[in-house]
Structure formats: structure tokens, C-alpha cells
Enzyme design. Structure first.
Site, PDB file in Angstrom:
ATOM      1  N   GLY A   1      32.662  69.253  92.025  1.00  0.00           N
ATOM      2  CA  GLY A   1      32.205  70.343  91.170  1.00  0.00           C
ATOM      3  C   GLY A   1      32.221  71.666  91.911  1.00  0.00           C
ATOM      4  O   GLY A   1      31.853  71.739  93.081  1.00  0.00           O
TER       5      GLY A   1
ATOM      6  N   ARG B   1      38.896  66.119  90.561  1.00  0.00           N
ATOM      7  CA  ARG B   1      38.397  64.813  90.975  1.00  0.00           C
ATOM      8  C   ARG B   1      39.591  63.862  91.050  1.00  0.00           C
ATOM      9  O   ARG B   1      40.484  63.897  90.204  1.00  0.00           O
ATOM     10  CB  ARG B   1      37.341  64.311  90.003  1.00  0.00           C
TER      11      ARG B   1
ATOM     12  N   ASP C   1      28.870  65.076  98.137  1.00  0.00           N
ATOM     13  CA  ASP C   1      28.930  63.777  98.801  1.00  0.00           C
ATOM     14  C   ASP C   1      30.244  63.050  98.561  1.00  0.00           C
ATOM     15  O   ASP C   1      30.784  62.392  99.450  1.00  0.00           O
ATOM     16  CB  ASP C   1      27.738  62.901  98.400  1.00  0.00           C
TER      17      ASP C   1
ATOM     18  N   THR D   1      27.501  72.433  96.817  1.00  0.00           N
ATOM     19  CA  THR D   1      27.108  71.819  95.542  1.00  0.00           C
ATOM     20  C   THR D   1      25.830  72.467  95.058  1.00  0.00           C
ATOM     21  O   THR D   1      24.912  72.694  95.854  1.00  0.00           O
ATOM     22  CB  THR D   1      26.903  70.298  95.671  1.00  0.00           C
TER      23      THR D   1
ATOM     24  N   ASP E   1      23.574  71.171  93.346  1.00  0.00           N
ATOM     25  CA  ASP E   1      22.461  70.216  93.241  1.00  0.00           C
ATOM     26  C   ASP E   1      21.568  70.184  94.478  1.00  0.00           C
ATOM     27  O   ASP E   1      20.457  69.650  94.419  1.00  0.00           O
ATOM     28  CB  ASP E   1      23.005  68.804  92.989  1.00  0.00           C
TER      29      ASP E   1
ATOM     30  N   ASP F   1      21.797  68.349  97.082  1.00  0.00           N
ATOM     31  CA  ASP F   1      21.458  66.934  97.269  1.00  0.00           C
ATOM     32  C   ASP F   1      22.119  66.304  98.490  1.00  0.00           C
ATOM     33  O   ASP F   1      22.260  65.078  98.551  1.00  0.00           O
ATOM     34  CB  ASP F   1      21.822  66.134  96.015  1.00  0.00           C
TER      35      ASP F   1
ATOM     36  N   ARG G   1      21.867  65.419  88.480  1.00  0.00           N
ATOM     37  CA  ARG G   1      22.001  64.022  88.047  1.00  0.00           C
ATOM     38  C   ARG G   1      21.095  63.091  88.847  1.00  0.00           C
ATOM     39  O   ARG G   1      20.384  62.267  88.302  1.00  0.00           O
ATOM     40  CB  ARG G   1      23.465  63.576  88.171  1.00  0.00           C
TER      41      ARG G   1
END
Length: 319
Positions: free
Chosen positions: A11, A72, A103, A125, A127, A129, A171
Site C-alpha cells: 500500500g 501486489r 511487512d 505504511t 498503519d 504496524d 486491519r
């Protein structure tokens, strides 16, 4: 090391262009030839590789998205796909690769390193994360986008005396939801890391109504559930007029904040330094405002940890 490559994968995140710019310009400063790889690992396998000059990244630091594009690629998860990528790297005589992404992108970088090709991962990213770094490129910009959107939604919530459920990205990580909840004064934040009983959310809304509160904001991380379904449950349980806003991909776009531009430049610059030292299989990060690096395999084995003290503080402030 004479030639290095750079790609963005997964992303997109605001600040990726600033990171690409830093790789290109720092590389050239150190007399390296720098090659941009378009469309992530898919483009690597297909040989979509071009030499980059100083002007290639001019007027890019302030732009969102990624100038190298992203894709992707399931094929790159296979040995055959990875070998195709290495063949292209050898064809262009590229000695090391910098991978900017999350990741999944780091998994690809780790596979290439295991096959003898040095890679450095740069965490990009929204996120936030990725273990091993306090912040990832894009998180601050996405957070500010969410905060601005909720500020505007609150005006309507106040005017119409409504409850609003706002679904944000995340997510498997609740960082965006939690930080936005604290910054926006939300009544409730629902995140993957904390099992918040639905009854508690309803009770909090009713207590607020009883003391005269005219509107409420609930922030829901997408990994917990569907915003529309959650809003319907809220309305059925409270009888309060409830609306739902799903912010979606607007969170990924826009000009990166100054913080993300600086972070991207620092992390990418460190990645170039590591390749110049002949290192690979590492990920760069920032912890306590200091640049760090970790073994990328070790990092991928670690779970992401949310700062639960922020969650506690938000609950204390939202009474």
C-alpha cells in the site's frame, strides 16, 4: 558497491516519494548509480528498471503516493518469482536493493537477502504496524487526515445531535484509531488489540446522554468489524440517531506532513549508509528519536505492540 536499486511495494503511504528522493540523492552524493524499480516486486521481475538522476526526483518531496508506483505480487512469494527478480538485478548489475513498504514488502526483502542479494527495508505504511520502529512513514500524515475529517464530522454531529461511527484503516493494528481518538476526544475507540464489550460502549453513550451530551464520536478500526453494521447495532441498542462514515483510501493520500518528510529522509539515508557498509537483511527504524537497525527476519517474527497507556488515558479523558 557501485549500483543500488530502490522500489516501493504494498500500500502507498505519504512520504514514500521523500524516501525515494533521499535514496537517489544520497546515493549519487556517494558516487553510486541509483536505479528506480517501477511497480514493486512485479516490476522487478519484469525488468521495469531505470537509472535515476538528480532531476528524476525533483519536485517530489511534497507529493503523496509513490512515483515508482506499487503493486501486489503473489508470484514473488515463490522461488521462481524471486529468482526472476535476482536475474533482473544481475542484468542491471545492481549490487544492493532498498525496499520501502510494510511487512509484506519486508518478506520479499528477506527472501532476496537469504538468496545472497543484500536488501534493506524502510518501513512505509500508514498503519504504523512494523515492530522495531516507533513510527512508520505515512502514519503521521494519515493520522492528520483522519483528525481533520473527524473535526468536520463533529460539526455536523453537534448540529444534528447525532452519534457518529467513523471507520478508519488498521486491519491488524489500532494505532490510527487510537491516536485519532485521543486527538479528537472520541467517546470510544474500538481496536483489534482490545476486546471492548459492546455493552460497555452502549453504557458509555447512555451515560453521556443522561448528563446532557448531545453527540458522540466512536472510532472503529476496520480490522474489528464493518462500520455500517456497527452503527446499526449502536442505533438499535440506544435508539440514538446514528450515522456512519467510512474514511477509506482518503487516509492514504495527500501531501506528507513535515514530520513524515523528515522521517522518510532520515530512514532512507540510513538505508543507503547500511548498503555502503556492505550490509543486508536489515530494517531501519527510529526509536526514541534515534536511528536504529534490526535483523529483518527477527523483526518479522515479532508482534506489533500498541502503546496501551494511550488507550487507558483516552478512556480516562472520555468519561
Amino acid at each position: 558497491m557501485k549500483r543500488i536499486g530502490v522500489l516501493t511495494s504494498g500500500g502507498d503511504a505519504p512520504g514514500m516519494n521523500a524516501a525515494v528522493r533521499a535514496v537517489v540523492r544520497k546515493g549519487i552524493y556517494h558516487d553510486l548509480e541509483v536505479f528506480g524499480i517501477y511497480n514493486g516486486f512485479q516490476g522487478l521481475m519484469e525488468g521495469k528498471i531505470e537509472k535515476m538522476e538528480l532531476g528524476s526526483v525533483g519536485d517530489m518531496i511534497q507529493r503523496g503516493g509513490t512515483m515508482l508506483y506499487s503493486a501486489r505480487c503473489e508470484e514473488f512469494k515463490t522461488d521462481e518469482g524471486q529468482n526472476k527478480g535476482i536475474e533482473q538485478l544481475k542484468k542491471f548489475e545492481i549490487d544492493g536493493l532498498i525496499v520501502i513498504g510494510g511487512d509484506g514488502s519486508f518478506q520479499g526483502a528477506a527472501k532476496l537477502t537469504a538468496k545472497g542479494f543484500p536488501c534493506i527495508g524502510v518501513p512505509g505504511t500508514i498503519d504504523n504496524d512494523i515492530p522495531g520502529t516507533d513510527y512508520t512513514i505515512g502514519f503521521d500524515t494519515a493520522l492528520n487526515t483522519i483528525v481533520e475529517a473527524i473535526d468536520k464530522i463533529r460539526d455536523t454531529a453537534t448540529s444534528h445531535e447525532r452519534t457518529y461511527v467513523i471507520e478508519v484503516m488498521g486491519r491488524d493494528a489500532g494505532d490510527l484509531a487510537l491516536w485519532a481518538g485521543l486527538a479528537n476526544g472520541a467517546e470510544t475507540v474500538v481496536i483489534p488489540e482490545k476486546d471492548e464489550p459492546f455493552e460497555n460502549v452502549v453504557d458509555r453513550l447512555k451515560r453521556g446522554s443522561e448528563r446532557g451530551k448531545k453527540h458522540s464520536i466512536i472510532i472503529l478500526a476496520e480490522g474489528v468489524g464493518n462500520g455500517m453494521d456497527y452503527g446499526k447495532r449502536i442505533e438499535e441498542s440506544t435508539r440514538f440517531e446514528t450515522r456512519v462514515t467510512v474514511l477509506g483510501h482518503i487516509q492514504r493520500g495527500g501531501r506528507p506532513t513535515a514530520s513524515d518528510r523528515v522521517l522518510a529522509s532520515r530512514l532512507a539515508g540510513k538505508a543507503v549508509d547500511l548498503l555502503l557498509e556492505g550490509q543486508g537483511g536489515l530494517m531501519v527504524g527510529i526509536q526514541n528519536n534515534e536511528l536504529v537497525h534490526h535483523d529483518i527476519i527477527d523483526i518479522l517474527k515479532q508482534p506489533h505492540k500498541l502503546d496501551m497507556s494511550l488507550y487507558q488515558l483516552m478512556n480516562e479523558l472520555s468519561i
